[in-house]
Design a protein around this motif. Structure first.
Motif, PDB file in Angstrom:
ATOM      1  N   ALA A  13      -8.187  -6.035  16.281  1.00  0.00           N
ATOM      2  CA  ALA A  13      -9.030  -6.611  15.236  1.00  0.00           C
ATOM      3  C   ALA A  13      -8.382  -6.470  13.861  1.00  0.00           C
ATOM      4  CB  ALA A  13     -10.405  -5.959  15.246  1.00  0.00           C
ATOM      5  N   MET A  14      -7.830  -5.308  13.576  1.00  0.00           N
ATOM      6  CA  MET A  14      -7.234  -5.080  12.260  1.00  0.00           C
ATOM      7  C   MET A  14      -5.909  -5.824  12.084  1.00  0.00           C
ATOM      8  SD  MET A  14      -9.241  -3.243  10.372  1.00  0.00           S
ATOM      9  CE  MET A  14      -8.355  -2.250   9.153  1.00  0.00           C
ATOM     10  N   SER A  15      -5.324  -6.261  13.192  1.00  0.00           N
ATOM     11  CA  SER A  15      -4.070  -7.010  13.114  1.00  0.00           C
ATOM     12  C   SER A  15      -4.314  -8.514  12.958  1.00  0.00           C
ATOM     13  CB  SER A  15      -3.224  -6.754  14.369  1.00  0.00           C
ATOM     14  OG  SER A  15      -2.866  -5.386  14.462  1.00  0.00           O
ATOM     15  N   ARG A  16      -5.555  -8.939  13.053  1.00  0.00           N
ATOM     16  CA  ARG A  16      -5.902 -10.357  12.934  1.00  0.00           C
ATOM     17  C   ARG A  16      -6.709 -10.539  11.645  1.00  0.00           C
ATOM     18  NH1 ARG A  16      -4.756 -12.365  17.991  1.00  0.00           N
ATOM     19  NH2 ARG A  16      -4.516 -10.726  19.567  1.00  0.00           N
ATOM     20  N   PRO A  17      -6.143 -11.216  10.640  1.00  0.00           N
ATOM     21  CA  PRO A  17      -6.766 -11.232   9.309  1.00  0.00           C
ATOM     22  C   PRO A  17      -8.218 -11.680   9.263  1.00  0.00           C
ATOM     23  CG  PRO A  17      -4.523 -12.068   9.183  1.00  0.00           C
ATOM     24  CD  PRO A  17      -4.826 -11.885  10.639  1.00  0.00           C
ATOM     25  N   VAL A  18      -8.593 -12.667  10.068  1.00  0.00           N
ATOM     26  CA  VAL A  18      -9.983 -13.129  10.031  1.00  0.00           C
ATOM     27  C   VAL A  18     -10.913 -12.048  10.575  1.00  0.00           C
ATOM     28  CG1 VAL A  18     -11.635 -14.806  10.952  1.00  0.00           C
ATOM     29  CG2 VAL A  18      -9.390 -15.576  10.151  1.00  0.00           C
ATOM     30  N   LEU A  19     -10.555 -11.457  11.712  1.00  0.00           N
ATOM     31  CA  LEU A  19     -11.392 -10.395  12.271  1.00  0.00           C
ATOM     32  C   LEU A  19     -11.393  -9.167  11.363  1.00  0.00           C
ATOM     33  CD1 LEU A  19     -10.633 -10.567  16.093  1.00  0.00           C
ATOM     34  CD2 LEU A  19     -12.573 -11.520  14.843  1.00  0.00           C
ATOM     35  N   ARG A  20     -10.258  -8.863  10.778  1.00  0.00           N
ATOM     36  CA  ARG A  20     -10.216  -7.730   9.847  1.00  0.00           C
ATOM     37  C   ARG A  20     -11.180  -7.957   8.691  1.00  0.00           C
ATOM     38  NH1 ARG A  20      -5.072  -7.656   8.701  1.00  0.00           N
ATOM     39  NH2 ARG A  20      -5.173  -8.728   6.687  1.00  0.00           N
ATOM     40  N   ALA A  21     -11.203  -9.171   8.163  1.00  0.00           N
ATOM     41  CA  ALA A  21     -12.131  -9.482   7.065  1.00  0.00           C
ATOM     42  C   ALA A  21     -13.579  -9.326   7.511  1.00  0.00           C
ATOM     43  CB  ALA A  21     -11.878 -10.892   6.555  1.00  0.00           C
ATOM     44  N   ILE A  22     -13.884  -9.731   8.751  1.00  0.00           N
ATOM     45  CA  ILE A  22     -15.256  -9.626   9.261  1.00  0.00           C
ATOM     46  C   ILE A  22     -15.652  -8.172   9.440  1.00  0.00           C
ATOM     47  CG2 ILE A  22     -16.703 -10.061  11.278  1.00  0.00           C
ATOM     48  CD1 ILE A  22     -15.179 -12.762  11.549  1.00  0.00           C
ATOM     49  N   PHE A  23     -14.800  -7.386  10.085  1.00  0.00           N
ATOM     50  CA  PHE A  23     -15.165  -6.004  10.406  1.00  0.00           C
ATOM     51  C   PHE A  23     -15.099  -5.082   9.196  1.00  0.00           C
ATOM     52  CE2 PHE A  23     -14.285  -7.386  14.806  1.00  0.00           C
ATOM     53  CZ  PHE A  23     -15.475  -6.985  15.376  1.00  0.00           C
ATOM     54  N   THR A  24     -14.279  -5.407   8.208  1.00  0.00           N
ATOM     55  CA  THR A  24     -14.239  -4.589   6.990  1.00  0.00           C
ATOM     56  C   THR A  24     -15.163  -5.157   5.912  1.00  0.00           C
ATOM     57  OG1 THR A  24     -12.332  -5.808   6.081  1.00  0.00           O
ATOM     58  CG2 THR A  24     -11.867  -3.868   7.447  1.00  0.00           C
ATOM     59  N   ARG A  25     -15.845  -6.272   6.234  1.00  0.00           N
ATOM     60  CA  ARG A  25     -16.765  -6.921   5.295  1.00  0.00           C
ATOM     61  C   ARG A  25     -16.055  -7.234   3.971  1.00  0.00           C
ATOM     62  NH1 ARG A  25     -21.814  -7.286   6.849  1.00  0.00           N
ATOM     63  NH2 ARG A  25     -22.559  -7.560   4.712  1.00  0.00           N
ATOM     64  N   ASP A  26     -14.965  -7.949   4.090  1.00  0.00           N
ATOM     65  CA  ASP A  26     -14.144  -8.309   2.942  1.00  0.00           C
ATOM     66  C   ASP A  26     -14.810  -9.460   2.181  1.00  0.00           C
ATOM     67  OD1 ASP A  26     -12.212  -9.231   1.164  1.00  0.00           O
ATOM     68  OD2 ASP A  26     -10.545  -8.893   2.543  1.00  0.00           O
ATOM     69  N   SER A  27     -15.450  -9.138   1.081  1.00  0.00           N
ATOM     70  CA  SER A  27     -16.193 -10.153   0.334  1.00  0.00           C
ATOM     71  C   SER A  27     -15.264 -11.121  -0.390  1.00  0.00           C
ATOM     72  CB  SER A  27     -17.138  -9.489  -0.672  1.00  0.00           C
ATOM     73  OG  SER A  27     -16.415  -8.679  -1.582  1.00  0.00           O
ATOM     74  N   ASP A  28     -14.038 -10.715  -0.704  1.00  0.00           N
ATOM     75  CA  ASP A  28     -13.096 -11.632  -1.345  1.00  0.00           C
ATOM     76  C   ASP A  28     -12.766 -12.804  -0.430  1.00  0.00           C
ATOM     77  OD1 ASP A  28     -12.972 -10.095  -3.636  1.00  0.00           O
ATOM     78  OD2 ASP A  28     -11.189  -8.992  -2.993  1.00  0.00           O
ATOM     79  N   VAL A  29     -12.680 -12.541   0.862  1.00  0.00           N
ATOM     80  CA  VAL A  29     -12.381 -13.594   1.825  1.00  0.00           C
ATOM     81  C   VAL A  29     -13.649 -14.311   2.280  1.00  0.00           C
ATOM     82  CG1 VAL A  29     -11.463 -14.085   4.141  1.00  0.00           C
ATOM     83  CG2 VAL A  29     -10.286 -12.450   2.645  1.00  0.00           C
ATOM     84  N   LEU A  30     -14.683 -13.556   2.629  1.00  0.00           N
ATOM     85  CA  LEU A  30     -15.834 -14.140   3.312  1.00  0.00           C
ATOM     86  C   LEU A  30     -16.996 -14.496   2.405  1.00  0.00           C
ATOM     87  CD1 LEU A  30     -15.876 -11.927   6.521  1.00  0.00           C
ATOM     88  CD2 LEU A  30     -14.872 -14.181   6.205  1.00  0.00           C
ATOM     89  N   ASP A  31     -17.136 -13.840   1.270  1.00  0.00           N
ATOM     90  CA  ASP A  31     -18.167 -14.177   0.293  1.00  0.00           C
ATOM     91  C   ASP A  31     -19.534 -14.325   0.965  1.00  0.00           C
ATOM     92  OD1 ASP A  31     -19.351 -16.712  -1.694  1.00  0.00           O
ATOM     93  OD2 ASP A  31     -18.595 -14.868  -2.603  1.00  0.00           O
ATOM     94  N   ARG A  32     -20.196 -15.469   0.820  1.00  0.00           N
ATOM     95  CA  ARG A  32     -21.560 -15.649   1.330  1.00  0.00           C
ATOM     96  C   ARG A  32     -21.634 -15.701   2.852  1.00  0.00           C
ATOM     97  NH1 ARG A  32     -23.415 -20.717  -2.156  1.00  0.00           N
ATOM     98  NH2 ARG A  32     -21.205 -21.152  -1.868  1.00  0.00           N
ATOM     99  N   PHE A  33     -20.509 -15.908   3.513  1.00  0.00           N
ATOM    100  CA  PHE A  33     -20.530 -15.909   4.977  1.00  0.00           C
ATOM    101  C   PHE A  33     -20.939 -14.545   5.522  1.00  0.00           C
ATOM    102  CE2 PHE A  33     -18.481 -15.902   9.239  1.00  0.00           C
ATOM    103  CZ  PHE A  33     -19.108 -17.032   9.760  1.00  0.00           C
ATOM    104  N   LEU A  34     -20.739 -13.481   4.739  1.00  0.00           N
ATOM    105  CA  LEU A  34     -21.135 -12.142   5.168  1.00  0.00           C
ATOM    106  C   LEU A  34     -22.643 -12.028   5.368  1.00  0.00           C
ATOM    107  CD1 LEU A  34     -18.865  -9.859   2.954  1.00  0.00           C
ATOM    108  CD2 LEU A  34     -18.775 -10.089   5.441  1.00  0.00           C
ATOM    109  N   SER A  35     -23.412 -12.807   4.641  1.00  0.00           N
ATOM    110  CA  SER A  35     -24.867 -12.749   4.775  1.00  0.00           C
ATOM    111  C   SER A  35     -25.415 -13.845   5.683  1.00  0.00           C
ATOM    112  CB  SER A  35     -25.531 -12.865   3.393  1.00  0.00           C
ATOM    113  OG  SER A  35     -25.189 -14.091   2.772  1.00  0.00           O
ATOM    114  N   SER A  36     -24.533 -14.638   6.251  1.00  0.00           N
ATOM    115  CA  SER A  36     -24.975 -15.743   7.094  1.00  0.00           C
ATOM    116  C   SER A  36     -25.273 -15.269   8.510  1.00  0.00           C
ATOM    117  CB  SER A  36     -23.882 -16.817   7.149  1.00  0.00           C
ATOM    118  OG  SER A  36     -24.157 -17.760   8.168  1.00  0.00           O
ATOM    119  N   PRO A  37     -26.364 -15.739   9.108  1.00  0.00           N
ATOM    120  CA  PRO A  37     -26.623 -15.414  10.528  1.00  0.00           C
ATOM    121  C   PRO A  37     -25.504 -15.873  11.444  1.00  0.00           C
ATOM    122  CG  PRO A  37     -28.564 -16.378   9.491  1.00  0.00           C
ATOM    123  CD  PRO A  37     -27.440 -16.549   8.517  1.00  0.00           C
ATOM    124  N   ALA A  38     -24.689 -16.832  11.005  1.00  0.00           N
ATOM    125  CA  ALA A  38     -23.621 -17.366  11.850  1.00  0.00           C
ATOM    126  C   ALA A  38     -22.562 -16.325  12.189  1.00  0.00           C
ATOM    127  CB  ALA A  38     -22.962 -18.565  11.168  1.00  0.00           C
TER     128      ALA A  38
END
Length: 238
Positions: A97-122
């Motif tokens: 997970a940490m070696s894959r940037p998208v999953l790393r952003a999801i699991f570390t809750r990277d708001s710079d990358v994901l922004d409002r997607f972090l609060s999305s039910p999706a």
């Protein structure tokens, strides 16, 4: 002429590749369907043939990354049944997970990358217990004496995610701590889980080998679920 399923999947991959690249370059807030379509070389309407909304598209990006991660996990389990043990599985999960940037952003809750997607039910299925360690998987471990005898799978519903997500998210709170390499962090996670949730005496290899087929079948099923989430009905052709 009706488009072939392989052709539809190839087109979906081009769109997902473009969405992933732009997400990591610009962040969720700035990426539009128009930009994704332009980078993928398709029309905007074509994107909506695959996913009904921007949120569904970015969930599909994450789901495809989950497929790649779980495929690597299952390959390791097939090669060595010891990899089904909770601490070994979660070590590999963490590294993948940490070696894959998208999953790393999801699991570390990277708001710079994901922004409002972090609060999305999706995005919730990408942080679900099924992806982390499903009750079904933990049940096989318990049935084969691979968890502490006093633990039921339900006992881990809170404690296991608390520990694992702690390792994913703790770095911003440890600014003055000694920097550890990713493998060192994974080793410490594995050691913590082994002592917290597994029998004090390591199980015999034969027990792990006996439990491996149903565990692998469970993870194959999860992989198929995330593949369908990424591609829809076309996933059955992959």
């Amino acid at each position: 002429m009706t488009e072939s399923q392989p052709g539809r999947i190839d087109r979906a991959d081009r769109i997902l590749d473009a969405a992933k690249e732009l997400l990591l370059r610009w962040g969720y807030r700035r990426v539009t369907i128009d930009e994704i379509a332009r980078h993928a070389g398709v029309g905007k309407g074509t994107v909506y043939l695959h996913w009904r909304s921007r949120e569904q598209l970015f969930f599909a990006v994450g789901a495809r990354e989950a497929v790649a991660m779980l495929t690597a996990v299952v390959a390791a389990m097939r090669q060595d049944p010891k990899e089904i043990a909770l601490h070994r599985y979660m070590r590999r999960f963490f590294l993948e997970a940490m070696s894959r940037p998208v999953l790393r952003a999801i699991f570390t809750r990277d708001s710079d990358v994901l922004d409002r997607f972090l609060s999305s039910p999706a995005r919730r299925p990408l942080q679900s217990s099924k992806l982390l360690a499903s009750r079904e998987y933990l049940g096989v471990l318990a049935d084969n004496g691979l968890l502490r005898a006093d633990l039921r799978p339900a006992d881990l519903d809170y404690t296991l995610p608390a520990v694992v997500f702690g390792f994913f998210g703790i770095d911003p709170f440890l600014a003055d701590a000694v920097e550890l390499s990713l493998p060192d962090k994974a080793d410490q996670l594995a050691d913590t889980l082994r002592h917290a949730f597994e029998p004090a005496k390591p199980p015999p290899s034969a027990r792990l080998a006996a439990a491996a087929p149903p565990v692998i079948a469970i993870f194959d099923g999860h992989t198929d679920d995330y593949r369908r989430a990424a591609y829809g009905a076309s996933a059955d052709q992959r």
